[in-house]
Design an enzyme around this catalytic site. Structure first.
Site, PDB file in Angstrom:
ATOM      1  N   LYS A 104       2.204  10.725  -5.017  1.00 23.04           N
ATOM      2  CA  LYS A 104       2.654  10.104  -6.259  1.00 23.04           C
ATOM      3  C   LYS A 104       2.629   8.586  -6.075  1.00 23.04           C
ATOM      4  O   LYS A 104       3.222   8.054  -5.126  1.00 23.04           O
ATOM      5  CB  LYS A 104       4.084  10.579  -6.550  1.00 23.04           C
ATOM      6  CG  LYS A 104       4.379  10.841  -7.998  1.00 23.04           C
ATOM      7  CD  LYS A 104       5.713  11.564  -8.105  1.00 23.04           C
ATOM      8  CE  LYS A 104       6.200  11.573  -9.523  1.00 23.04           C
ATOM      9  NZ  LYS A 104       7.559  12.127  -9.618  1.00 23.04           N
TER      10      LYS A 104
HETATM   11  O1  G3P Z   1      10.150  12.594 -11.586  1.00 20.19           O
HETATM   12  C1  G3P Z   1      10.056  11.625 -12.561  1.00 20.19           C
HETATM   13  C2  G3P Z   1      10.900  11.873 -13.778  1.00 20.19           C
HETATM   14  O2  G3P Z   1      10.834  13.211 -14.154  1.00 20.19           O
HETATM   15  C3  G3P Z   1      12.293  11.322 -13.735  1.00 20.19           C
HETATM   16  O3  G3P Z   1      13.069  11.703 -14.836  1.00 20.19           O
HETATM   17  O4  G3P Z   1      15.269  11.847 -15.947  1.00 20.19           O
HETATM   18  O5  G3P Z   1      14.918  10.161 -14.108  1.00 20.19           O
HETATM   19  O6  G3P Z   1      13.878   9.850 -16.342  1.00 20.19           O
HETATM   20  P1  G3P Z   1      14.358  10.840 -15.332  1.00 20.19           P
END
Ligand code: G3P
Length: 216
Positions: free
Chosen positions: A85
């Site tokens: 990633k």
């Molecule tokens: O893994 C990346 C993403 O899914 C993070 O989500 O909830 O931290 O915006 P969030």
């Protein structure tokens, strides 16, 4: 649309995998830090649970191309299912392009616009991860971005797969599926919200009561 789970918690991964609903895992530096465990050890344990793509991110402090490509090679060497990633920056695109040349799979993350997604695809990204929830948080329409990228990839015959990330609700998941996304990476909490329905619970209770009245 397929499901990945968005967590570094091995108990959650095991439970979702046992239900047969996930075929991959995404982690990020915040999720890894939350578990407070050794990075490599955590990733190696995840790989024993799920036989599918596992995204591991380069360090958030590594922003230059040389550092990213070095870490990308290290992450890829952990397990054959690893996907590296990489944040969507100029250096990140360069690292993505080099990874593609070396046969290392990539997931371009922190994607917030269709133009960023197009660049990621052209640099050779295996996956692009648009963040829905964080766009909604700033009063933009995260789902509209998924629709746009899905249309754009389809019109242009682009092979990079769309992973809908930053998912906050079952509604997000359903709308991503309707938009034509390839994958949604979903937190365990949202997977369980998708499982439960009050009428299912009431139905089970009614069947139990009716059965017990006659058969004890
Ligand atoms: O893994 C990346 C993403 O899914 C993070 O989500 O909830 O931290 O915006 P969030």
């Amino acid at each position: 649309m397929r499901f990945f789970i968005d967590t570094a918690n091995v108990d959650e991964i095991r439970k979702a995998n046992d239900m047969g609903v996930i075929c991959g895992v995404t982690t990020n530096p915040s999720l890894i830090a939350k578990e407070g465990r050794d990075y490599k050890e955590t990733i190696q344990e995840i790989a024993t649970i799920v036989d599918g793509p596992i995204s591991g991110e380069v360090k958030p402090t590594t922003l230059d191309y040389e550092g990213m490509i070095k870490e990308a090679r290290e992450i890829a060497a952990i397990h054959p299912n690893m996907v590296v990633k990489i944040p969507l920056t100029a250096d990140g695109l360069k690292a993505c392009h080099q990874c593609a040349k070396e046969g290392i799979k990539t997931n371009l993350t922190l994607v917030f616009s269709a133009s960023q997604a197009l660049l990621a695809a052209r640099a050779g990204a295996t996956y692009v991860s648009p963040f829905i929830g964080r766009l909604d948080d700033i009063s933009e329409d995260g789902l509209e971005l998924i629709r746009t990228i899905a249309d754009m990839f389809s019109v242009n015959g682009i092979d990079s797969q769309i992973i809908c990330a930053s998912i906050r609700s079952p509604y997000h998941v359903m709308q991503c599926a309707l938009a034509g996304a390839d994958i949604a990476t979903v937190p365990y909490k949202v997977i369980m919200q998708m499982v439960h329905h009050p009428l299912t619970d009431q139905g089970i209770e009614k069947f139990q009561n009716d059965y017990k009245k006659v058969f004890g």
